[in-house]
Design a protein around this motif. Structure first.
Motif, short mmCIF file in Angstrom:
data_model
loop_
_atom_site.label_atom_id
_atom_site.label_comp_id
_atom_site.label_asym_id
_atom_site.label_seq_id
_atom_site.Cartn_x
_atom_site.Cartn_y
_atom_site.Cartn_z
N PHE A 85 5.20 1.53 15.86
CA PHE A 85 5.58 1.30 15.23
C PHE A 85 6.75 0.72 15.69
O PHE A 85 7.60 1.16 16.25
CB PHE A 85 6.78 2.78 14.23
CG PHE A 85 5.68 2.71 13.21
CD1 PHE A 85 4.86 2.63 11.71
CD2 PHE A 85 4.45 3.59 13.79
CE1 PHE A 85 3.72 3.33 11.41
CE2 PHE A 85 3.79 4.63 13.07
CZ PHE A 85 3.34 4.26 11.78
N THR A 120 -0.63 -8.70 10.58
CA THR A 120 -1.51 -7.04 10.09
C THR A 120 -2.72 -6.41 10.65
O THR A 120 -3.38 -7.48 11.14
CB THR A 120 -1.91 -7.65 8.69
OG1 THR A 120 -2.76 -8.62 8.92
CG2 THR A 120 -0.36 -8.00 7.79
N PRO A 121 -2.68 -5.29 10.36
CA PRO A 121 -1.94 -4.43 10.18
C PRO A 121 -0.68 -4.63 10.81
O PRO A 121 -0.04 -4.64 11.49
CB PRO A 121 -1.71 -2.87 10.62
CG PRO A 121 -3.49 -3.41 11.33
CD PRO A 121 -3.45 -4.94 11.29
N LYS A 141 3.31 -2.86 11.63
CA LYS A 141 4.07 -1.54 11.49
C LYS A 141 5.39 -1.63 11.64
O LYS A 141 5.42 -1.81 12.91
CB LYS A 141 2.90 0.18 12.63
CG LYS A 141 1.73 -0.51 12.35
CD LYS A 141 0.90 0.45 13.66
CE LYS A 141 0.92 1.97 13.50
NZ LYS A 141 0.67 2.58 14.36
N ASP A 147 6.25 2.86 8.14
CA ASP A 147 5.86 2.41 7.09
C ASP A 147 4.59 1.54 7.84
O ASP A 147 4.31 0.21 9.01
CB ASP A 147 5.91 1.91 6.17
CG ASP A 147 6.31 2.50 4.82
OD1 ASP A 147 6.59 2.48 3.45
OD2 ASP A 147 7.56 2.81 5.31
N THR A 148 3.60 1.01 7.50
CA THR A 148 2.39 0.60 7.97
C THR A 148 1.31 -0.34 6.62
O THR A 148 1.39 0.29 5.76
CB THR A 148 1.09 1.03 8.43
OG1 THR A 148 1.40 1.94 9.85
CG2 THR A 148 0.04 0.13 9.09
N THR A 170 -3.01 -3.04 5.21
CA THR A 170 -4.64 -2.21 5.51
C THR A 170 -4.43 -1.23 4.17
O THR A 170 -3.49 -0.57 4.59
CB THR A 170 -3.66 -1.81 6.53
OG1 THR A 170 -5.79 -1.18 6.90
CG2 THR A 170 -3.60 -0.74 6.68
N ALA A 211 -4.93 4.64 8.02
CA ALA A 211 -3.43 4.32 8.07
C ALA A 211 -3.03 5.94 7.05
O ALA A 211 -2.02 6.47 7.72
CB ALA A 211 -3.29 3.48 7.88
N GLU A 251 -2.88 8.71 9.87
CA GLU A 251 -1.18 8.61 10.81
C GLU A 251 -0.51 8.58 10.49
O GLU A 251 0.64 9.25 10.76
CB GLU A 251 -1.68 7.01 11.08
CG GLU A 251 -0.75 6.69 12.16
CD GLU A 251 -0.98 5.29 13.12
OE1 GLU A 251 -0.62 5.32 14.33
OE2 GLU A 251 -0.70 3.96 12.76
N GLY A 272 0.06 -0.82 1.62
CA GLY A 272 0.86 -0.21 2.53
C GLY A 272 0.84 1.15 2.46
O GLY A 272 0.94 1.93 0.98
N GLY A 323 3.73 4.40 3.67
CA GLY A 323 4.31 4.94 4.94
C GLY A 323 5.45 6.30 4.04
O GLY A 323 4.92 6.83 3.04
#
Length: 450
Positions: free
Chosen positions: A37, A97-98, A100, A127-128, A131, A136, A139, A317, A319
């Motif tokens: 990130f 993208t993605p 992060k 946040d991601t 995607t 994600a 993660e 997104g 996160g």
RNA sequence: GUGGGUGUAGCUCAGUUGGUUAGAGCGUCGGAUUGUGGUUCCGAAUGUCGAGGGUUCGAGUCCCUUCAUCCACCCCA
């Protein structure tokens, strides 16, 4: 005279409070970066329309707003997610993208205060965006676990839900239009119990007792993740939305475990709803097992169209946000914060002012060796200097008087264990002293976690 | 935003039905101890009793307002 004072919900931070605070931020930064990130920042002030566009009545009420000197309607950000949506819509062309990102910054909410709830507080968001991959989602859970572990916490539970499961059931029951009211009632379940929640659902959401019962049955599935998943499948009765949601939850849990999260820290809980209506998929809340009453210290989830207000581009997104100030309040209540008022571990006593330049030279050599060093600035009695060092939380004091300078030795006092070690020292050969101090510090760190 | 509790020395608190110069413990500072810190002993300092107004001969104590803090609701990190 003006009375010195701070606004309700706003606080000063003394060194004792700021040292663990900065350490926590540093831990968060390191954890986020270790997952790739990248840091961003956005302004504290935004155009009012940017902030209030997505907001509910509640966020509108809590928003600090005013007219700036140029006559613009502006507001102070109340979270970091809405600014991220604006940021993403504005810069997506330059971002791959993605995307992060992490963002550690203060936010402001004009609500009533309580322990662990302030009007100015720091959030640590990651946040991601861009995607919809379940990776994600997984993660996010893995990062939360890594973050809490890095902070030094072991006893915590990550509660996981998926909005789709409940949506599926509500669809099945023909209650889609009551979703918000049902979620609101459901959020109270742990506090007021099943019966009262059912009553409230009937009253506030206008559902039948049978429907309320079905929702509550879903919300009250407990046990291991496998048991809960099996029970959910039974209750959802083949509804496709719920089935998709359940399958996703299963992937997230197995993925998180593969990613290093101990299974016992994961708990599926369909009753956690989150007030924010922008979540569309997985939702997580993190509770401290020893202090659940403080609330969730790290919450997040998937939002599949947050930037919709700002761009036509589809930007899904996911996160979560660590509540730094709430967590610090919790750590303090659990007495897990060290009482330290110095950021440097070593103090050199100004024992014999004749040797002032020797002390300066020694401090220089120790700092070059990577040590944080404070040289005491007044030639007070040695006892007073040592007392200052001990109470301020130094780990090591260096004592060197004329005898020591004459023989090429200094005393390294281990202030935590109250022992003294005599070590050879010369300005052109500080290695042995540095090694001795480091040995003491390694021991001190073991006994001095958060 | 609504309802309730609290606010006295740096900290934790006491202060009797309103009655002279407002107390304790801890901490702080000084000394015992002019080369060694968390123990002990001796001594000392410290408060516009959160702020403002009112009732009263007299208010830390009663009333009102306000600010802060805590708790519940609401909401959330």
């Amino acid at each position: 005279m003006i009375t010195p004072r701070t606004l309700k919900g706003f606080r000063d931070y003394l060194p004792e409070a700021m040292i663990p605070r900065e350490r926590l931020m540093q831990t968060a930064r390191e954890t986020f970066r270790s997952f790739g990130f990248a840091p961003i920042d956005t302004p504290a002030l935004e155009y009012l329309e940017v902030l209030s566009g997505k907001g509910s009545d509640e966020t509108d009420r809590q928003l600090y707003r005013f007219t700036d000197n140029g006559g613009r309607d502006v507001g102070m950000r109340f979270d970091l997610t809405v600014p991220l949506a604006r940021f993403a819509a504005q810069h997506i062309a330059q971002l791959q993208t993605p995307f992060k990102r992490y963002h550690i910054a203060p936010v402001w909410r004009g609500e009533n205060t309580q322990a662990g709830r302030y009007r100015e507080f720091v959030q640590c968001d990651f946040d991601t965006i861009g995607t919809e991959s379940v990776l994600a989602d997984i993660e996010m859970v893995v990062v939360i676990n890594a973050l809490m572990s890095a902070i030094g916490l072991e006893r915590f539970t990550i509660r996981i839900n998926n909005r789709q499961v409940l949506s599926g059931l509500l669809e099945h029951l023909g209650l889609e239009s009551h979703t918000v009211a049902i979620l609101r009632s459901l959020d109270k379940l742990p506090k007021i119990g099943r019966e009262k929640t059912a009553e409230e659902m009937v009253q506030a959401a206008g559902v039948t007792a049978e429907q309320a019962d079905a929702v509550l049955e879903l919300a009250q599935c407990t046990g291991s993740t496998d048991e809960v998943l099996a029970a959910l499948e039974r209750i959802a009765d083949g509804n496709p939305t719920a089935a998709t949601g359940i399958a996703r939850l299963r992937e997230i849990v197995t993925g998180a475990i593969a990613g290093g999260v101990p299974a016992e820290r994961l708990q599926l809980d369909v009753s956690i709803a989150r007030g924010l209506d922008y979540y569309t998929g997985v939702i997580v809340e993190t509770f401290l097992d020893d202090l659940p009453s403080i609330g969730s210290v790290c919450s997040g989830g998937r939002y599949d169209n947050l930037a919709g207000l700002f761009t036509k581009q589809h930007l899904p997104g996911i996160g979560a946000s660590l509540g730094l100030d709430r967590l610090l309040t919790a750590l303090q209540q659990l007495e897990l914060l060290p009482q330290v008022a110095t950021p440097a571990p070593v103090m050199i006593a100004l024992f014999d002012e004749q040797h002032r330049n020797d002390y300066l030279q020694m401090a220089y050599q120790l700092r070059r060796g990577g040590l944080g060093v404070e040289l005491y600035s007044e030639p007070k009695k040695l006892g007073a200097q040592l007392k200052y060092a001990a109470e301020k939380g130094f780990d090591v004091a260096i004592v060197a008087g004329s005898d020591e300078w004459a023989t090429g030795k200094v005393q390294v006092k281990d202030l935590k264990r109250k022992i003294a070690i005599t070590t050879a020292y010369r300005h052109d050969a500080p290695g042995e002293l540095i090694a001795t101090i480091n040995r003491v510090l390694e021991g001190a760190q073991l006994a001095d976690e958060y």
